[in-house]
Each structure stands twice: as C-alpha cells, then as structure tokens.
Design an enzyme around this catalytic site. Structure first.
Site, PDB file in Angstrom:
ATOM      1  N   PHE A   1       0.956  -1.104  -0.099  1.00 17.60           N
ATOM      2  CA  PHE A   1      -0.064  -0.063  -0.144  1.00 17.60           C
ATOM      3  C   PHE A   1       0.982   1.226  -0.057  1.00 17.60           C
ATOM      4  CE2 PHE A   1      -2.398   3.567   1.949  1.00 17.60           C
ATOM      5  CZ  PHE A   1      -3.706   3.581   1.032  1.00 17.60           C
TER       6      PHE A   1
ATOM      7  N   ASP B   1       9.199   2.757   1.091  1.00 17.34           N
ATOM      8  CA  ASP B   1       7.943   3.524   1.809  1.00 17.34           C
ATOM      9  C   ASP B   1       7.889   2.956   3.090  1.00 17.34           C
ATOM     10  OD1 ASP B   1       5.700   4.401   2.759  1.00 17.34           O
ATOM     11  OD2 ASP B   1       4.550   3.688   0.961  1.00 17.34           O
TER      12      ASP B   1
ATOM     13  N   LYS C   1       3.261  10.395   8.126  1.00 11.92           N
ATOM     14  CA  LYS C   1       2.438   9.976   9.123  1.00 11.92           C
ATOM     15  C   LYS C   1       3.075  10.879  10.730  1.00 11.92           C
ATOM     16  CE  LYS C   1       0.395   5.995   7.716  1.00 11.92           C
ATOM     17  NZ  LYS C   1      -1.034   6.145   7.603  1.00 11.92           N
TER      18      LYS C   1
HETATM   19  C1  LIG Z   1       3.113   2.425   3.654  1.00 13.76           C
HETATM   20  C2  LIG Z   1       2.346   3.669   3.345  1.00 13.76           C
HETATM   21  N1  LIG Z   1       2.409   4.572   2.241  1.00 13.76           N
HETATM   22  C3  LIG Z   1       1.755   5.427   2.118  1.00 13.76           C
HETATM   23  C4  LIG Z   1       0.461   5.960   2.608  1.00 13.76           C
HETATM   24  C5  LIG Z   1      -0.266   7.109   2.334  1.00 13.76           C
HETATM   25  O1  LIG Z   1      -0.180   8.094   3.285  1.00 13.76           O
HETATM   26  P1  LIG Z   1      -1.209   9.373   3.169  1.00 13.76           P
HETATM   27  O2  LIG Z   1      -2.678   8.752   3.873  1.00 13.76           O
HETATM   28  O3  LIG Z   1      -0.488  10.381   4.376  1.00 13.76           O
HETATM   29  O4  LIG Z   1      -1.203   9.736   1.962  1.00 13.76           O
HETATM   30  C6  LIG Z   1       0.140   4.987   3.709  1.00 13.76           C
HETATM   31  C7  LIG Z   1      -0.998   5.372   4.660  1.00 13.76           C
HETATM   32  O5  LIG Z   1      -1.475   4.673   5.099  1.00 13.76           O
HETATM   33  C8  LIG Z   1       1.164   3.963   4.075  1.00 13.76           C
HETATM   34  O6  LIG Z   1       0.746   3.020   5.003  1.00 13.76           O
END
Ligand SMILES: Cc1ncc(COP(=O)(O)O)c(C=O)c1O
Length: 389
Positions: free
Chosen positions: A130, A215, A244
């Site tokens: 994700f 990520d 986050k």
């Molecule tokens: C691993 C990862 N990457 C990207 C995102 C996207 O972040 P945002 O909701 O701040 O756009 C998330 C959100 O849960 C995530 O867990």
C-alpha cells in the site's frame, strides 16, 4: 437536533466508513469521546500519533511558531526548515530531502524523482503493498478495490509477490526506474520483509541500474522498534518516503534522496505547503521528544511483550500473531470487522488490515498495563459470539 455523527454523515464525501463515536480529546495513549468515555487508542491516528496525544512540547512549538510565521514557500529559506532538513538527513543518512504534506505525496515525489533520474519509466512494486491514493501511489498499490474504480492508472507498474527475490529478479530489467517496497507491509496485513529479501532487492537494483524506493510512511519514527525500519536490516535505499508521525500529528511528508539520483533538474516538482515553518517546527519538536522519551526502544520492548501476551491467547479464532515493534497484526480465521467493533464497545480502538487482520498501531507511549488491558479485552471479545455481516 442532529448529533455530530449525523451532521458528518450528512455532509461527508461518503468515502469513509465512520464509526459511531465522536472523539473530542486525547491524552497519551487514551482517547475520550463526547460522552466522557475513555478508550485505549490502538489506531494511533492511523500512525500519525506515535508520540501520543497532547504532547506538551509539540503543542508549545506549534503555538510559538504560529505566532511567528506559518507560511513561507520554499523559494525563501527559513530557519525551522533548514534545521529540519539537516536533522532528517542526519537521522536517515541520506543527503537531501524534499518536503511535502502527506504519505501519498512523499511516494508521488519518489516516483517522479526515480523516473527523472534514471530516464526509465517502469516501477516494480509488491503484491499486498500500500502506497497511497493519488494516481502514481495508487498505481503502486496492490489492492484491486482501491485501484479498479480509477483505471486506467499510470502505465508501467508491475506487482510481484513480496518476500520472493526470484520473482523480483524476473521483473527488474533495463526499463525499471525503481523497485518500491515497504519494510513491513502495514495495510496489506502486517507482513515483515526478511533481511535477505530487502538487501537482495537493493543489490538487484544496483546491478540493473534501478533505484530502490523504501516506503516507511507507516513504519517510520520508532514504530517498529528502530527510528526507521531500514535500520533493522542495514538497508540503504536510494529514496525513502516518510510521513504520518513526522510532525507530531501535523500533516507533513518527506522524500529523502540518495546520491545515486545525482542532481535533479530544477522545476520538475514542488509543493506550495511543503516545508512550511509550522510543520517544520512541529517536526523538530516531535523528533526531540521521540529521542527524549526513547520511543523506538519502548516500541521494541513493549511490542515484544504485547505480541507474547497475544500469542498466549487460547482462541480457535486466531490464525497468527505477527509484527515488528508496535506494528502488530492478529490474523483471524474470520472477518476482523465485527471483532474490531466489539473491541470498541469494550474501550479499545483498533484497525483492520485487509479482511481478516486486526491491526494494533498504538501511540508508542502506551504503557504495558494498557497493552495488557488490550490483550484482556481481545481475549474476552474472541470468546464471545459475534455477528458476521
Ligand atoms: C506505507 C504507506 N504508504 C503511503 C501511505 C499514504 O499516506 P497518506 O494517507 O498520508 O497519503 C500510507 C497510509 O496509510 C502507508 O501506510
């Protein structure tokens, strides 16, 4: 008169499944609703509240900076931003940083930078991964339910099984700009990558002229028991996505940029709010607090204790308990949603990760007693009959 739930339900976009509880206050790892009821928070602002709710130092830094200067685009240097950039580079060991406002933006920037630097177009990502909801990040995301309503997506994205080096090796070729991976797949069900896989992925990228994007939007800032999850494996990605908990709960994202990218052409990317002094001041205070409170070590110790306690639950409904630090998943043999609902009724807020996993993402200041109480409540909930929708 309509209550808060009814007002939000009337005016909301409709894209969120809202829980029927109005949260008005938080303190440490506790949340309070508008009726004064207390909850142990294992949602943790979906990962934005690693520091806990109501941190006084972050609140003071935000208040002081708000009086001084909130807006300042990156065309002007700013004292708070400069200090934060240096701090993030020092913490991650990567030499440069692009600041933005969310996880998906950090991923979006990484994709663009990888394509610009390599002049290649393809990205290889992992099944169950994700990475966010904007078009580039969504194209890297695996879950069909998120992707299909928006097809056609960005071309050139491939998905391969996670933790499977041979499959990755077959997918990476002379068109691959980057491989994008999480160190622990959070949303996808709490699956940790092995050191062999992650290091192997990096080696493969180096050999084939591709970049490695890691990520750490969910795993960063102490969550897994180290400041960054890459530190468990001595992994040195070319691009590192953070967001986050980076700014104590204020919206902020960052893409750390490695040497292999060379000099990026000017004007290829930007963000009006990116690197605003308010978020930067909040982030500087949050980083100091994480250090002062020794949050990564606490996440490691309390996470191990929590997983041990969860493993002791004797329930036929549990398939597996897994995780790293305080990113913890309990996979059930049944749908997780009714159990998460039942937990809320017993004063514990938890998340799902896919259909069958209960995900615990508490603030890292959570105490052992609070974690033990979560285990006790889960034990009770699993022992009771629940209604499957
Ligand atoms: C691993 C990862 N990457 C990207 C995102 C996207 O972040 P945002 O909701 O701040 O756009 C998330 C959100 O849960 C995530 O867990």
């Amino acid at each position: 008169m309509l209550d808060t739930f009814e007002i939000e339900s009337r005016y909301t976009s409709g894209v969120y499944a809202k829980r029927h509880v109005t949260i008005v206050r938080g303190e440490g790892a506790l949340l309070y609703d508008d009726q004064g009821r207390e909850y142990i928070d294992c949602v943790g602002g979906q990962g934005t509240a690693n520091l806990g709710h109501g941190n006084a130092a972050v609140a003071a830094a935000i208040a002081a900076q708000a009086q001084k200067l909130i807006s300042c685009p990156e065309i002007f240097p700013n004292d708070q931003r400069a200090a934060l950039m240096a701090r993030l580079c020092e913490l991650t060991g990567l030499p440069r940083v692009f600041l933005c406002n969310s996880g998906t933006e950090a991923v979006e920037a990484a994709i663009k930078f990888a394509r610009a630097a390599t002049r290649r177009t393809e990205i290889v990502a992992a099944m169950r991964g994700f990475h966010g909801r904007t078009f580039g990040a969504l194209s890297a995301t695996w879950n069909r339910a998120y992707r299909e309503p928006f097809e056609p997506l960005v071309p050139g994205f491939k998905h391969v099984p996670y933790n499977h080096l041979e499959a990755l090796s077959q997918a990476v070729n002379e068109n691959t700009a980057a491989v994008m991976l999480e160190v622990v797949q959070g949303e996808g069900g709490v699956y940790a990558g092995s050191a062999e896989y992650l290091r192997g992925a990096h080696k493969l990228c180096e050999e084939r002229g591709a970049l490695l994007i890691v990520d750490e939007v969910q795993t960063g800032f102490g969550r897994t028991g180290k400041m960054f999850a890459i530190q468990h494996h001595d992994l040195h990605p070319d691009l590192l996505c953070l967001a986050k908990s980076i700014a104590g709960g204020l919206p902020m994202g960052a893409t750390l940029i490695g040497e292999r990218l060379g000099t990026l052409p000017g004007h290829i990317h930007g963000s009006t709010f990116g690197g605003n002094p308010l978020a930067c001041a909040a982030s500087l205070a949050a980083l100091s607090e994480m250090e002062r409170l020794d949050l990564p070590a606490r996440a490691a110790e309390n996470g191990a204790h929590f997983r041990e306690r969860l493993q002791e639950i004797n329930s036929p409904v549990i398939r597996e308990v897994r995780g790293l630090g305080l990113l913890v998943g309990v996979e059930l043999k049944r749908k997780s949603a009714p159990f998460i609902q039942a937990l809320m009724g017993r004063g514990v807020m938890a998340l799902s990760a896919g259909m069958n996993v209960i995900r615990f993402l508490p603030p890292l200041v959570i105490t052992r007693e609070q974690l033990d109480s979560v285990t006790d409540q889960l034990t009770l909930v699993l022992a009771q009959p629940v209604r499957e929708e």
